[in-house]
Design a protein around this motif. Structure first.
Motif, short mmCIF file in Angstrom:
data_model
loop_
_atom_site.label_atom_id
_atom_site.label_comp_id
_atom_site.label_asym_id
_atom_site.label_seq_id
_atom_site.Cartn_x
_atom_site.Cartn_y
_atom_site.Cartn_z
N LYS D 277 0.81 -1.21 0.00
CA LYS D 277 0.00 0.00 0.00
C LYS D 277 0.85 1.26 0.00
CE LYS D 277 -3.57 -2.58 -0.02
NZ LYS D 277 -4.38 -2.65 -1.24
N ASN D 278 1.85 1.29 0.81
CA ASN D 278 2.75 2.44 0.86
C ASN D 278 4.08 1.96 1.42
OD1 ASN D 278 2.88 5.28 0.23
ND2 ASN D 278 3.25 5.64 2.41
N ARG D 281 10.65 0.91 1.29
CA ARG D 281 11.60 -0.04 1.86
C ARG D 281 13.02 0.41 1.54
NH1 ARG D 281 9.60 -5.63 -0.81
NH2 ARG D 281 7.52 -5.79 0.10
N ALA D 292 17.69 -1.53 7.90
CA ALA D 292 16.55 -1.84 7.05
C ALA D 292 15.31 -1.18 7.62
CB ALA D 292 16.34 -3.35 6.95
N PHE D 295 8.16 1.25 5.54
CA PHE D 295 7.11 2.14 6.06
C PHE D 295 5.87 1.38 6.48
CE2 PHE D 295 3.73 5.35 5.92
CZ PHE D 295 4.32 6.35 6.67
N GLU D 296 5.69 0.15 6.00
CA GLU D 296 4.55 -0.64 6.50
C GLU D 296 4.71 -0.92 7.99
OE1 GLU D 296 3.22 -4.01 4.34
OE2 GLU D 296 2.75 -2.85 2.55
N ASP D 297 5.88 -0.71 8.52
CA ASP D 297 6.14 -0.88 9.95
C ASP D 297 6.93 0.36 10.38
OD1 ASP D 297 5.93 -2.30 12.29
OD2 ASP D 297 7.40 -3.83 11.76
N ARG D 317 15.42 -5.23 15.98
CA ARG D 317 14.18 -4.52 15.67
C ARG D 317 13.98 -3.41 16.71
NH1 ARG D 317 8.72 -4.75 16.83
NH2 ARG D 317 7.36 -4.53 15.04
N ILE D 318 14.50 -2.25 16.36
CA ILE D 318 14.40 -1.11 17.27
C ILE D 318 13.02 -0.47 17.10
CG2 ILE D 318 15.41 1.09 17.96
CD1 ILE D 318 18.03 0.16 16.60
N VAL D 319 12.22 -0.51 18.15
CA VAL D 319 10.92 0.18 18.11
C VAL D 319 11.21 1.64 18.44
CG1 VAL D 319 8.59 0.29 19.06
CG2 VAL D 319 9.73 -1.92 18.81
N GLY D 337 2.79 4.10 19.12
CA GLY D 337 3.40 4.53 17.87
C GLY D 337 2.74 5.72 17.19
N LEU D 338 3.52 6.32 16.32
CA LEU D 338 3.05 7.44 15.52
C LEU D 338 2.49 6.93 14.20
CD1 LEU D 338 5.93 10.01 16.09
CD2 LEU D 338 3.94 9.49 17.53
N GLY D 339 1.84 7.85 13.46
CA GLY D 339 1.28 7.51 12.16
C GLY D 339 1.89 8.35 11.06
N TYR D 340 1.31 8.19 9.89
CA TYR D 340 1.80 8.87 8.70
C TYR D 340 1.94 10.37 8.90
CZ TYR D 340 1.27 11.13 4.15
OH TYR D 340 1.41 11.94 3.06
#
Lengths: 397, 397, 397, 397
Positions: D277-278, D281, D292, D295-297, D317-319, D337-340
């Motif tokens: 979708k967006n 990568r 790595a 944007f899906e994550d 996997r750094i959040v 988490g934040l969004g777009y």
């Protein structure tokens, strides 16, 4: 204000810490993205310290402040009282606000005890007869993937529920030097992980499944019994001071449950799972499929459809950002995901809609009471060494 | 046979279904990839039907067959008896084989009851004094990522264990038309999900943590009480016949536990989790880190090191295929992952090493007994409505 | 040998390093899990050093050794010659073996030059008229998820292919101290990442899509031009010595391509992608869906079905371990995944089936030649500064 | 306004579709979460249709409207002109606004041609001498995980960059019935996937690596050459009308590049990758590690540290939600988490900071021009059949 603007809805919010900031964002954002039948106005912010409250009001966008919540709920320009204070104050404020004829949005858990929650639910039931509405803020219901899960279960997409596993994993207390806050004080918070985050997964498990827990058995534990006293806080994170004080709540709660439809469930709430920051994980296994959600990937719902041929069946990673997904048509194009705070906006949207329609918003105080009873039963089970405790059925509540 | 080949180790295996095929592959493969001090020989296969046993022996690589297991264990060319039959036969065969001076590898769970397991552990203890060794086949210990997890815990990489969550999720019985097999017959299998797969996660939780469960409380449930009788089987999957019969074991088991080090744990074993095929999931949260494993991604171990600065901490996805990883130097280059069956090869390697060294292999029958006691305690808790059951401490076992 | 055993098929294998070990495992395993029309026999192993060859033969299960490959291919008890040597020897051995009437399995890439590959393909075509068959070992085709992907494309499940992205990422040369091996010597290996691993993704992209590349443009690069000389090797990993020598092949290759069906594709092959151990990643986007595969999760195929309603569409994680999946009915229950080596077993199974049926096995030497032409075109494009090079169409090959 | 409020910064925004909504949210949110040296005011919204502009202004929070952008840029109460219109209008508006002494934020790509971009960069350089600042909106730079990646590269955490792979995958045009919009009109948009989304990954690859592309070779393609004409739009998605019209831009762009530090890179931009979708990568492989991002994550950055022992190395996997992460201290607790849209808020924060400090904001118009040259070079390469095109070095730009 334009001629054709919808009528205003004056909001008075009490408390302006983490939850207050999230609610403010919701009240500000809701009319920017959704067509609302009423126009929420950030009328007045309640806080005990005038200076701090004024600074918060300016930052968060509130027009005025009150240092006495009783004055706030009496104001004519306040239609909705939004309670964002610690749990020990919920009952008094909410009952008074409802008595004053104000709609109420109360943060979860509804109260710190079943008795308080019962009084609140009774007040809400009475107020409803006068058209005054009350809602409890189990906000995660409004994450689009969660609402999609509920709809899919309601549509029979996974059949009859057999098993649920629900976890709420955080790690902000795993460090024994993380300081005390009101959330670690039984007097203020009622309980620890159980009420703060366990309440959410109880609500979500019931919300998505459309069932209720009928009995529970579990254990609460406290890993770190004494911590530094904090001097200041930012979000959940305090900066430690020099003194030390006792932790009087649970650090983790694990419990099992039976569901009203015959299924079984496991629950775990902890603030000690290093590396899991806000991992709300839900898995539901039904007779014809499964659903899985993890808030670490909050814009995604995983769905396994067991009616497909095994050769091509698999968990389907639905990116819940399509215009046809719940709440999504108001936001961005597909793939442009939402964040934590959006669920609060959706909550505000749903509450405004219910108020405008004179319709009971969900979850109601009765729902909040039912969850309080579950939390209470888990505590009693733990105190009794894990023996199971039956819950009143819906009819008997 | 070459001059410098190691001495032979004659193996007699009883049973040749799913587990028998996996063990055969292990005995064939171990000397092809590992330098073994003894050379395993697939000497004789035991099975009641001569025709079927001969066909299996040819397919699986066994030199001879016996239709009477008592004859098999008496053969001079058999040094190890490998028991791959249903649980109701384990005790009799294992005790007789040990009495006959044969080393024994017995599939898990050790037995169908604590009494049987006690007799077996006693026989093993007695045999050990004569240099005759016994091992129970909790094979998943030999998945490299699991052994790596154990080493990391032992090395203090996650500190003191606070919480474990352990799940074993399958779905091969979620379809109510999946037919009966011996695994659904309490007489043959002892229990259902609890003993078949729950036993594994109890073993793994204890193995990795280096602790034992000290008390448990839980619930067993059976979702589908009657099923078609199978005419034939391939792997776990039968092809249904016309009759129907009762399911006499649990379909799912959920339980909570306390650990000897003060931590708590949740366990779930089910064959009804649509879409989860063989998901052994383990998460351990310690005071300074966490570990997470899922058999659906069996060549990976996830590690969170809480001693790193938060700005760069995160679960580290260790692909456990490096030459320095457990068992891996014998196999392929990094990234060329192993499969399910390799753990059986590692089990054979470890057993051969222990026999050659005259060293007690692990897990021992005493370990198997301890797990049997845990399973029994869960069953008793379930029967008693979920009340917790204390387990004997190591000293008292 | 039993009366009803299938007829034997004598195999002579030349080379016994990494590929030789994998092929040996395949020849040993194929008849243990699959019903084969011919019974492969590990007849003779070829290697220049008798001592090393004998040790390898004993370890790997070969009955005899030959130090002269010409003697090996002439033996009456050899029906199939399996070539596991570096690429510079493929042409001579394969052509001679075919001339001697032996079926040939040749490791990839088929040869080190188009000219050699052309001679091999011509020899194979000629041999085929005499019933002598040749196959090139693009083994990853036999990973079940890959074969499933091919079938789904062939069944129209993603429509017409528009885009492919193919990556083969390793990191075993990212350390400049990793020593030289024949794989870094242009004379022996033909090329570096391009031929060693790029060849695989070219084959897989074409195999799954059912299309061919019609033109390519790309760049080869060498990041580390000099390395230590290795004293010894285990798998891909050498232990360094004291001298240093030049790297004469590419470390990474990136290229673009057009597909015969009108689509476009990107390719990347590198041994310098730190953290990616053997990541073969393939994504295909068609007019009605997409497929995605990553060898780091080799038992999984991800499928997006664009014909579903957007509200419930998502990449479906198909765990390719069901009995109905390619090759899987021979192995373990669902969820008990396979490893790297299983694809070699499947390759052996397919070759034996083709030989028994007198049917051309795939991929043929003509297929190998076509891929060689692609690799050659990429090299020529790189030499020419990236200008695109057209490939002969199938008719013109 | 309170006494101690910071000075106002009047913003005039032109355009109010998708980008306009995102920018409005940013201007509204920035002062609610961040301490800003200037107080942005949503002064005036520019749009050609007064009615539509007024409706948008009310919805989005703008105090006034102008139907003539020239009037807007001349207003005394406007300090910043924010250009959210299609690319064919950027040059004229931006140059005029700078000439009028207004700071400019211009959406990307900077312009539809190199010539326009050069004029804009020249105007910006000239304006800068007068303290008037210009910035181009490559907003994804402000995703916290991206900024963290940049810092880690700058800190040497992955060493010297060897390879980058960058993909921007969407699927909103994969359906041939998706209608035309200005984004498919070369006259309005300049190019298709290349400029709309390819521009972002060129910027991000350069931004994170701290390098520039020195030469490129690639291919543009158009899969669907004619589409329905849309009657209306919501976000990117139009509702089709009856007529049909030509697509005059590329549907997908794939290209290779060399980096100024000696590395190589692959790029792919497409709106035809069903199921993505967006998906922005990015993978960077350096001499001592890798990064790595997908944007899906979007709240996650994956980091491989090759300096660790292989036995415990793995992608981490750094959040990216810790208070110490870029921009995060202003938002919610870890894991929330934040969004777009948050990246737009961060962009506004950074721009306000730069304006207050009189410091050149990044990315500058010169940066935008450099990217325009890359896009132009890709187009020229495609037109020339894929032959590579060299880019001017920084000194020569």
């Amino acid at each position: 204000m334009a001629e054709d603007d919808p009528p205003r809805l004056g909001v008075g919010m009490i408390g302006y810490a983490f939850m207050g900031a999230a609610h403010s964002q919701a009240w500000r954002n809701a009319p920017r993205f959704f067509d609302l039948p009423l126009r929420p106005e950030l009328t007045v912010l309640g806080g005990r310290s005038e200076g701090a409250a004024r600074a918060a009001a300016r930052r968060l966008g509130w027009a005025d402040v009150e240092t006495d919540w009783k004055a706030l709920i009496e104001r004519d320009d306040v239609d909705v009282v939004d309670i964002c204070t610690p749990g020990d104050t919920h009952a008094e404020i909410a009952i008074a606000a409802l008595a004053a004829g104000k709609h109420v949005l109360c943060e979860k858990p509804l109260a710190n005890s079943v008795a308080e929650a019962e009084a609140m639910a009774a007040a809400a039931a009475q107020a409803a007869t006068r058209g005054v509405l009350a809602m409890v803020g189990f906000t995660y219901r409004r994450v689009p993937a969660i609402e999609l899960a509920r709809r899919m279960v309601a549509d029979g997409r996974i059949g009859q529920i057999r098993q649920i596993r629900a976890q709420y994993l955080q790690d902000w207390l795993a460090d024994p030097q993380a300081p005390l806050s009101w959330r670690l004080d039984k007097q203020r918070a009622g309980s620890g992980a159980l009420g703060d985050i366990g309440a959410h997964i109880v609500d979500l498990a019931q919300f998505i499944s459309g069932e209720v827990l009928t009995s529970v058995g579990g254990v609460l534990t406290t890993f770190v019994s004494e911590r530094p006293v904090a001097d200041s806080f930012a979000g959940l994170h305090g900066r430690g001071g020099t003194g030390r004080g006792p932790v009087t709540v649970d650090d983790a709660a694990i419990f099992l449950a039976r569901l009203s439809g015959g299924g079984i469930a496991t629950f775990e709430a902890t603030r000690f799972a290093w590396g899991r920051k806000n991992a709300i994980r839900l898995e539901l296994n039904g007779t014809t499929g499964s659903l899985a959600f993890d808030f670490e990937d909050m814009n995604v719902l995983n769905y396994f459809d067991a009616t497909l041929a095994p050769v091509e069946a698999g968990f389907r990673r639905i990116v819940v950002t399509e215009p046809d997904h719940p709440y999504l048509s108001a936001w961005w194009p597909a793939g442009h995901g939402l964040g934590y705070e959006h669920a609060f906006t959706h909550q505000a949207v749903d509450l405004v809609g219910a108020i405008a329609a004179g319709r009971q918003p969900e979850p109601s105080f009765a729902d909040g009471l039912q969850i309080q009873r579950v939390l209470d039963a888990v505590e009693r089970s733990s105190t009794a060494g894990g023996a199971w405790v039956a819950l009143p059925t819906a009819a008997g509540s």
